[in-house]
Design a protein around this motif. Structure first.
Motif, PDB file in Angstrom:
ATOM      1  N   ASP A 306       0.854  -1.184   0.000  1.00 20.33           N
ATOM      2  CA  ASP A 306       0.000   0.000   0.000  1.00 20.33           C
ATOM      3  C   ASP A 306       0.892   1.237   0.000  1.00 20.33           C
ATOM      4  OD1 ASP A 306       0.626   0.935   2.648  1.00 20.33           O
ATOM      5  OD2 ASP A 306      -0.748  -0.546   3.474  1.00 20.33           O
ATOM      6  N   ASP A 307       0.303   2.396  -0.275  1.00 20.41           N
ATOM      7  CA  ASP A 307       1.104   3.598  -0.478  1.00 20.41           C
ATOM      8  C   ASP A 307       1.861   4.025   0.780  1.00 20.41           C
ATOM      9  OD1 ASP A 307      -0.028   3.477  -2.974  1.00 20.41           O
ATOM     10  OD2 ASP A 307      -0.332   5.641  -3.108  1.00 20.41           O
ATOM     11  N   PHE A 308       1.345   3.690   1.962  1.00 12.53           N
ATOM     12  CA  PHE A 308       2.029   4.051   3.199  1.00 12.53           C
ATOM     13  C   PHE A 308       3.288   3.196   3.381  1.00 12.53           C
ATOM     14  CE2 PHE A 308      -2.531   4.870   3.879  1.00 12.53           C
ATOM     15  CZ  PHE A 308      -2.464   6.246   4.016  1.00 12.53           C
ATOM     16  N   GLN A 309       3.178   1.912   3.099  1.00 10.96           N
ATOM     17  CA  GLN A 309       4.352   1.043   3.147  1.00 10.96           C
ATOM     18  C   GLN A 309       5.388   1.493   2.130  1.00 10.96           C
ATOM     19  OE1 GLN A 309       2.132  -2.475   2.178  1.00 10.96           O
ATOM     20  NE2 GLN A 309       2.311  -3.302   4.241  1.00 10.96           N
ATOM     21  N   LEU A 310       4.919   1.845   0.946  1.00  9.82           N
ATOM     22  CA  LEU A 310       5.816   2.263  -0.126  1.00  9.82           C
ATOM     23  C   LEU A 310       6.546   3.548   0.245  1.00  9.82           C
ATOM     24  CD1 LEU A 310       6.667   1.273  -2.898  1.00  9.82           C
ATOM     25  CD2 LEU A 310       4.781   2.583  -3.899  1.00  9.82           C
ATOM     26  N   ALA A 311       5.813   4.480   0.859  1.00  9.58           N
ATOM     27  CA  ALA A 311       6.423   5.748   1.268  1.00  9.58           C
ATOM     28  C   ALA A 311       7.522   5.515   2.299  1.00  9.58           C
ATOM     29  CB  ALA A 311       5.353   6.680   1.834  1.00  9.58           C
ATOM     30  N   SER A 312       7.271   4.656   3.269  1.00  7.12           N
ATOM     31  CA  SER A 312       8.273   4.374   4.299  1.00  7.12           C
ATOM     32  C   SER A 312       9.467   3.642   3.710  1.00  7.12           C
ATOM     33  CB  SER A 312       7.659   3.530   5.420  1.00  7.12           C
ATOM     34  OG  SER A 312       6.731   4.274   6.161  1.00  7.12           O
ATOM     35  N   ARG A 313       9.213   2.632   2.901  1.00  7.09           N
ATOM     36  CA  ARG A 313      10.308   1.862   2.300  1.00  7.09           C
ATOM     37  C   ARG A 313      11.192   2.777   1.455  1.00  7.09           C
ATOM     38  NH1 ARG A 313       9.587  -3.984  -0.718  1.00  7.09           N
ATOM     39  NH2 ARG A 313      10.195  -4.808   1.313  1.00  7.09           N
TER      40      ARG A 313
END
Length: 645
Positions: A306-313
Motif C-alpha cells: 500500500d502507499d504508506f508502506q511504499l512511502a516508508s520503504r
C-alpha cells in the motif's frame, strides 16, 4: 482468462491522451500481445530449465558431487535436497556455493575418482544459471525490520525536533546480511529511557506555557466541559499517524486511549496523561519497526504494497528518515504507487542533500569502509593515520559516491574516473602537487592514471589491509566480490595467516613469494591462483593507500597479474581499465546489492529473473546510477510482497 474491455479502455485512453481511437485499439492490442509474448517467453525458459536440469544438471551432480554432498553433506552444501527441489528458495544457496567451488576448481577435489574437464565445468556453471526459471513468481515477504540507530535518531528529529544525538546511548549496529528484527531487554530499557527524554524535552512543566512543538502535537488545551477522552482520541490519531507512518486502526486507538485513561485514573493531568500515551507510541513496535499492513483484504497470494508502506520503504532507503510531507500526502491520496509518480519522487529524493544518507546506509556497506574509523594500524609504521585523516578518507568515499549519483554517471565510473575529493592531509597522502590547504574537502582532477575510482582510493585500500602491511588476498577477494560480484569460497579451516607460519619458512622472501606459499597447500591453491594475481595488481599502494615503487625491504613492486578470464595487466591503471570494460558485470553486481539492501534480504530464485529484466532497461541507459536506483525502486520486488498464510 481475464477479458479486456477494448472499447472502454481505448475510449478512456483516447480521452486522456487525445489519441485517435483506432490508434488506441492498435496500442492496446500490441500491449496485450506483448504480455502474451512475455508469458510465452517465461514458459519457454521454464521448459528449457526443466529439460536442462533433468538431462544435464542431475547427471553432473550425481556423477561428480553427490558422494560428498548427499545425505551427509560436507561444507554445508546439500545437493541431495537441491536435486529434489531445484527451484526452491533453500536450494539456490546450495547451487551458488556449488558454482563458486566448481569455478575455482575446488570441487570436485583432486583426489576424486573422476574430474570434469574445463568445458564441463563451464557448461555446469551455465546450466545452473538457468535454474532460476524453475522458481515460482514471488516477490518475497515484506521484511519486518527495526529502525537502525541512525534512522531512529533521524525519525525523532524529523517528527519532534530533538537532536539526533538523543539516540547516542543505543549500541552500534552490527553490519551483516539483512536487518536486525528483534529488540533485546537492554535495548527495550534504552528505548524507554530515550522516550522519556523526548517527552521531557518537548512537554513543558505543568505550570509553564506549552512549547511550540507541544502545541503542535497536543493542540490547544480543551475548554471547560469538553469530552477529554474524545479530545485525547483526536490527539492519539494525529500522533500515531506520524509515528506509525500510516493512519492508525481503531483498535490501535482504543489501546492508546486505555493508556490515557490509566493516567487519568492515577490522577495525572490531561497533559500528563497525553504524555504517557505518547511514550507508549514511542516504544511501540509500530514506531520502532518498519512493518507491513496488519491485514490485507485480498485472496491473492501476492499484493502491491500500500502507499504508506511504499512511502516508508522509499524514504528510509534514500534518506534514512521517515516520509516527509510530500510523500505522506501522496500516500494519503493513494497516488504514490503510480509508476510515473513513484519515479518522480525517486528523482526528488535523490536530488535533495539528505540523499547523502544513501552512502551511509548502502555505499559504505558495499565498499566495506564503514569500519575504517575503528581499524587498527601500527603507529610506528603509519603515524599519519590520525583521526583527521581517517575522517577525510571516509568523506572522500562519500563525496565520490554522491557525485556518481548526483551526476547520474555510468556505474563503471566507480572503477575508472579522473577525479576525487581531498583536503590537505589526504592530498599529502596522494602526493598531489596542487597546493591544497586546510580541512575542507574539494574536488580535484587526477593526472595519475593509477589513481581515480574505488580501486585507488585510500579508504578501500586501508580497509583491505592488515595493521602492519597490505593483504593481496583481502584485496583480491574485495575486487572479485564487491566490484565484480563473484562468489569466493571461504578459506579452509586451520590454515594460518602468513604471520602465523614458521618464520624460517619464508625468511628472505617478498610478500608475493610468501603469499604464494599458500598455493603449495592443495586446499588453498585453486582459490589463491584466482585471488592473489588481482591483489598483487594493487601492491603499489601500501596499507594506508600511499603509492610506492618498492616495498619496505627496498625490493621493486611487481604488480603484474591476470583476471579470471585470462586478461593480463601490469599496473593498477591497466587493472582498472580491464574492470571498467566489464560494464555489465559491474552494473549487475551493484544492482543486485542495491536490490538486496532495498528489500532487506538476500536475493534468490525468481529475484534473479527480475534482475535480468532490469538489466535490459539499465543497459539501454548506459548503466547510469540513477537509472539503476529508479529501476530497483519501481520493480516488482520493491513494490509487491507475498501475503503470509
Amino acid at each position: 482468462m481475464r477479458t479486456v474491455d477494448l472499447s472502454y479502455r481505448t475510449k478512456l485512453f483516447a480521452a486522456r491522451k487525445m489519441i485517435p481511437p483506432a490508434m488506441c485499439i492498435a496500442l492496446v492490442l500490441s500491449l496485450v500481445s506483448l504480455c502474451h509474448a512475455e508469458s510465452e517467453s517465461e514458459a519457454a525458459l521454464r521448459a528449457d530449465a526443466q529439460k536442462t536440469f533433468k538431462e544435464k544438471v542431475g547427471p553432473f551432480v550425481k556423477k561428480y558431487c553427490i558422494s560428498c554432498h548427499g545425505t551427509r553433506p560436507e561444507a554445508g552444501i546439500n545437493l541431495q535436497s537441491a536435486l529434489r527441489t531445484p527451484g526452491a528458495t533453500s536450494s539456490f544457496l546450495h547451487w551458488k556455493k556449488s558454482v563458486a567451488n566448481v569455478k575455482v576448481h575446488d570441487m570436485p577435489p583432486e583426489y576424486a575418482d573422476e574430474i570434469p574437464s574445463e568445458e564441463q565445468r563451464r557448461q555446469f556453471i551455465e546450466w545452473i544459471g538457468k535454474l532460476k526459471y524453475l522458481a515460482p513468481r514471488d516477490p518475497g515477504s515484506f521484511v519486518l525490520r527495526r529502525l537502525s540507530k541512525v534512522e531512529y535518531g533521524n525519525t525523532l528529529h524529523d517528527l519532534y525536533g530533538v537532536s539526533q544525538s538523543i539516540a547516542d546511548s543505543l549500541p552500534e549496529e552490527v553490519v551483516g546480511e539483512g536487518y536486525l528484527n528483534s529488540i533485546s531487554p537492554l535495548q527495550s530499557e534504552l528505548f524507554l529511557d530515550i522516550a522519556n527524554k523526548v517527552v521531557n524535552q518537548v512537554v513543558a512543566p505543568e505550570d509553564d506555557p506549552p512549547t511550540r512543538v507541544q502545541k503542535r502535537l497536543f493542540g490547544e488545551m480543551p475548554s471547560q466541559g469538553t469530552d477529554l477522552r474524545a479530545a485525547a482520541r483526536d490527539v492519539a490519531r494525529s500522533l500515531a499517524r506520524d509515528a506509525y507512518r500510516r493512519p492508525p486502526t481503531e483498535s490501535e486507538l482504543d489501546v492508546l486511549l486505555s493508556i490515557f485513561a490509566l493516567g487519568r485514573e492515577n490522577h495525572l493531568s490531561y497533559t500528563e496523561s497525553l504524555s504517557l500515551m505518547w511514550k507508549a507510541i514511542l516504544v511501540s513496535p509500530q514506531f520502532l519497526f518498519i512493518t507491513p499492513a496488519a491485514e490485507v483484504d485480498s485472496k491473492e497470494t501476492v499484493v502491491p504494497l500500500d502507499d504508506f508502506q511504499l512511502a516508508s520503504r522509499l524514504s528510509y532507503l534514500l534518506w534514512s528518515a521517515p516520509p516527509d510531507a510530500e510523500l505522506s500526502e501522496l500516500a494519503d491520496d493513494g497516488d504514490l504507487h503510480k509508476p510515473e509518480v513513484l519515479r518522480a519522487q525517486v528523482e526528488r529524493l535523490l536530488k535533495h542533500e539528505r540523499s547523502r544518507a544513501l552512502f551511509d546506509g548502502f555505499g559504505a556497506q558495499w565498499l566495506r569502509v564503514g569500519e575504517l574509523k575503528n581499524q587498527t594500524f601500527d603507529p610506528d609504521l603509519f603515524p599519519q593515520m590520525s583521526p583527521a585523516l581517517r575522517k577525510a578518507m571516509l568523506e572522500e568515499a562519500r563525496l565520490f559516491f554522491q557525485s556518481i549519483v548526483q551526476e547520474n554517471q555510468s556505474v563503471w565510473r566507480f572503477v575508472d574516473s579522473d577525479y576525487t575529493f581531498v583536503n590537505e592531509p589526504l592530498a599529502e597522502l596522494y602526493g598531489l602537487e596542487q597546493s591544497i590547504t586546510g580541512p575542507k574537502m574539494r574536488r580535484v582532477k587526477l593526472e595519475n592514471p593509477d589513481r581515480g575510482g574505488i580501486l585507488g582510493m585510500p579508504a578501500t585500500l586501508a580497509t583491505t589491509s592488515f595493521p602492519n602491511r597490505t593483504s593481496p588476498v583481502r584485496r583480491g577477494v574485495w575486487v572479485l566480490e564487491q566490484v565484480l560480484g563473484e562468489r569466493v569460497p571461504p578459506p579452509p579451516p586451520d590454515v594460518p595467516e602468513l604471520e602465523e607460519q614458521e618464520q624460517k619458512s619464508f625468511e628472505g622472501l617478498t610478500l608475493r613469494q610468501r603469499t604464494e606459499l599458500h598455493q603449495s597447500e592443495s586446499t588453498c591453491a585453486n582459490c589463491h591462483k584466482v585471488l592473489d594475481p588481482i591483489g598483487f595488481g594493487l601492491e603499489n599502494f601500501d596499507a594506508i593507500g600511499r603509492w610506492r615503487d618498492k616495498n619496505n625491504a627496498g625490493v621493486a613492486i611487481d604488480s603484474a597479474g591476470k583476471l579470471p578470464g585470462g586478461e593480463s595487466f601490469s599496473t593498477p591503471a591497466e587493472l582498472k581499465g580491464l574492470l571498467a570494460k566489464r560494464k555489465e558485470d559491474l552494473a549487475r553486481n551493484l544492482t543486485e546489492r542495491f536490490m538486496a539492501y532495498a528489500i532487506g534480504r538476500n536475493l534468490e530464485g525468481y529475484d534473479e529473473v527480475v534482475i535480468d529484466q532490469l538489466m535490459v532497461k539499465i543497459a539501454q541507459e548506459d548503466y547510469r546510477m540513477r537509472t539503476m536506483i529508479a529501476e530497483v525502486i519501481t520493480s516488482y520486488l520493491f513494490t509487491h510482497r507475498r501475503v503470509q498464510d
